[in-house]
Motif scaffolding. Structure first.
Motif, short mmCIF file in Angstrom:
data_model
loop_
_atom_site.label_atom_id
_atom_site.label_comp_id
_atom_site.label_asym_id
_atom_site.label_seq_id
_atom_site.Cartn_x
_atom_site.Cartn_y
_atom_site.Cartn_z
N ASN B 63 0.82 -1.20 0.00
CA ASN B 63 0.00 0.00 0.00
C ASN B 63 0.86 1.26 0.00
O ASN B 63 0.53 2.25 -0.64
CB ASN B 63 -0.92 0.03 1.21
N PHE B 64 2.00 1.18 0.70
CA PHE B 64 2.92 2.31 0.75
C PHE B 64 3.41 2.65 -0.66
O PHE B 64 3.41 3.82 -1.07
CB PHE B 64 4.10 1.97 1.66
N TYR B 65 3.79 1.61 -1.43
CA TYR B 65 4.27 1.86 -2.79
C TYR B 65 3.18 2.49 -3.64
O TYR B 65 3.44 3.36 -4.47
CB TYR B 65 4.73 0.56 -3.44
N MET B 66 1.92 2.05 -3.45
CA MET B 66 0.85 2.58 -4.28
C MET B 66 0.55 4.04 -3.91
O MET B 66 0.25 4.84 -4.78
CB MET B 66 -0.41 1.74 -4.13
N PHE B 100 5.24 1.97 -8.91
CA PHE B 100 4.18 1.05 -9.34
C PHE B 100 4.74 -0.36 -9.52
O PHE B 100 4.17 -1.34 -9.03
CB PHE B 100 3.59 1.59 -10.65
N VAL B 101 5.91 -0.43 -10.18
CA VAL B 101 6.55 -1.74 -10.40
C VAL B 101 6.96 -2.37 -9.06
O VAL B 101 6.74 -3.56 -8.84
CB VAL B 101 7.78 -1.57 -11.32
N LEU B 102 7.52 -1.55 -8.16
CA LEU B 102 7.92 -2.06 -6.85
C LEU B 102 6.71 -2.62 -6.11
O LEU B 102 6.79 -3.66 -5.46
CB LEU B 102 8.57 -0.95 -6.02
N GLY B 103 5.58 -1.91 -6.23
CA GLY B 103 4.35 -2.39 -5.62
C GLY B 103 3.98 -3.76 -6.15
O GLY B 103 3.59 -4.66 -5.40
N GLY B 104 4.12 -3.94 -7.46
CA GLY B 104 3.83 -5.24 -8.08
C GLY B 104 4.76 -6.31 -7.56
O GLY B 104 4.34 -7.41 -7.21
N TYR B 105 6.07 -5.99 -7.47
CA TYR B 105 7.05 -6.98 -7.01
C TYR B 105 6.84 -7.33 -5.54
O TYR B 105 7.14 -8.42 -5.10
CB TYR B 105 8.47 -6.45 -7.20
#
Lengths: 149, 283
Positions: B63-66, B100-105
């Motif tokens: 959630n933080f990444y988003m 966004f990518v980090l959130g996915g990973y």
């Protein structure tokens, strides 16, 4: 105010069905019925879905899959059993590996009859399911309020 | 003071406009498929509903990444509309993409891993052309500042037709429209489940949607820069570009990542770099 009625996203899972109901579910997406006009989307992802649409009966092989999809869906959620096989097992009820209807495994909110269920009946079932969804949401809100008070 | 006011106006009105555009997109798509389609307010209904859903979290950092993705997307757009440095908007939009990518990973799902990988490749594909666009703007107006680019007395499109074509091509990747929507499927909802978005539900999914509204407005804003002399033509062209993107979305099948990378770099080289070389020698 809740927006579940305006934007129900559903996930469709095919148990041991003859594919008749599945084809009718897909027919709902076609230009003739076009369920997207009600904001309904066939997501294919349990985490995004509000409504779990199951066709076909539960058997020994798929019971874990159904349980898994159900528990992955975020609350509030509604289960709709489409077709007679999902309701009671239908013609497959006596098979050695068939457990019966979906309600043997997870709580079902709406049963859509038919073999195969017609697209109109499926859409009607989803609309009925929306009322249940709304109810569950307001119930959850009320219990949250009581817990906070 | 002016900067703060414009930023606040952007933060309030961009999602409204972006949501309406995305609703329009869904109606136009439906009409292209001989369907009626949902209401124009459907994206808002979806987002309001998602805020009422339970937020299932796999990893607390997701959630933080988003939130970072949303904040930096808003920041990018606000910089564009307040007339700041165009290079900085490019960099901060890349930073938003990285979050966004980090959130996915961070969600450990194989589907979101595939989606994140594909998103990285899409970023690799579109970045050269986006930077060429900024360089082209500098060569025409001799300033990286957007307020200078907008104030330039001729439309930049006269000098940069090749860059514009290349940028349009890359815009399809940026907007995640069909031939290049590898990282998360918007229309075909079952492709690698949902790519990056697979493990996101409730509030965080709503934040992703809102960030995309901001992003679309930002991207259409960059299209506007090519026609900045006359605001009416600029806005009309931006809307036309959005319609063309919807059309491309509905008429093209998804491509493989190799093709995405090759085609976007070739287009950047043939249209973008050639245009800039000619500009370098002629002007």
């Amino acid at each position: 105010m809740s927006y579940f009625k305006k934007s129900p996203w559903l996930i469709h899972y095919d148990g041991s069905s003859c594919n008749g109901c599945d084809i009718e579910v897909l027919a709902c997406l076609t230009p003739l019925y076009d369920i997207e006009r009600f904001g309904i989307i066939n997501t294919g992802n349990p985490k995004h879905a509000d409504i779990f649409l199951i066709t076909g009966s539960v058997n020994e092989q798929n019971k874990e899959v159904i349980q898994n999809i159900y528990s992955q869906m975020p609350d509030p959620k509604v289960v709709i059993a489409v077709g007679i096989c999902a309701a009671s097992g239908g013609v497959f009820a006596d098979c050695y590996n068939v457990m019966g209807g979906v309600d043997k495994l997870i709580p079902v909110d709406v049963y859509v009859p038919g073999c195969a269920a017609r697209p109109e009946a499926i859409i009607d079932g989803v609309v009925k399911g929306l009322d249940v969804l709304e109810q569950k949401y307001s119930q959850k809100n009320n219990t949250d309020k009581k817990e906070n008070a | 003071m002016k900067i703060i006011l414009i930023s606040i106006a952007f933060i309030i009105f961009a999602p409204i406009l972006g949501g309406l555009l995305s609703g329009l997109d869904r109606i136009i798509s439906a009409r292209m498929q001989k369907r009626v389609g949902p209401s124009i307010f459907q994206p808002f209904y979806d987002v309001f509903k998602l805020f009422q859903k339970e937020n299932v979290v796999v990893n607390s950092s997701q959630n933080f990444y988003m939130i970072c993705f949303l904040i930096f997307t808003v920041f990018t757009g606000a910089m564009l509309f307040t007339g700041e440095d165009i290079l900085l908007t490019v960099f901060s939009s890349t930073l938003a993409g990285i979050f966004f990518v980090l959130g996915g990973y961070s969600t450990y799902s194989p589907y979101s891993f595939i989606g994140s990988e594909r998103e990285l490749i899409s970023m690799m594909s579109d970045e050269p052309m986006v930077i060429l666009m900024a360089i082209g703007m500098y060569m025409v107006t001799h300033s990286f500042f957007i307020h200078d680019i907008v104030a330039f007395d001729k439309p930049a499109i006269i000098y940069l037709p090749g860059v514009f074509i290349g940028y349009l091509f890359v815009l399809t990747i940026k907007m995640k429209k069909s031939p290049f929507d590898l990282s998360m499927s918007h229309h075909a909802h079952q492709e690698v489940v949902s790519g990056i978005k697979t493990e996101f539900s409730g509030k965080s999914l709503a934040m992703i949607e809102i960030a995309h509204w901001y992003e679309n407005i930002f991207l259409l804003g960059t299209v506007y820069l090519f026609f900045a002399v006359s605001p009416i033509i600029g806005i009309l062209v931006s809307l036309l570009v959005y319609f063309i993107e919807t059309f491309i979305d509905n008429t093209n099948a998804r491509v493989k990542w190799q093709w995405l990378l090759k085609s976007s770099w070739i287009v950047a080289l043939v249209f973008g770099a050639t245009n800039i070389l000619i500009l370098y020698f002629v002007k």
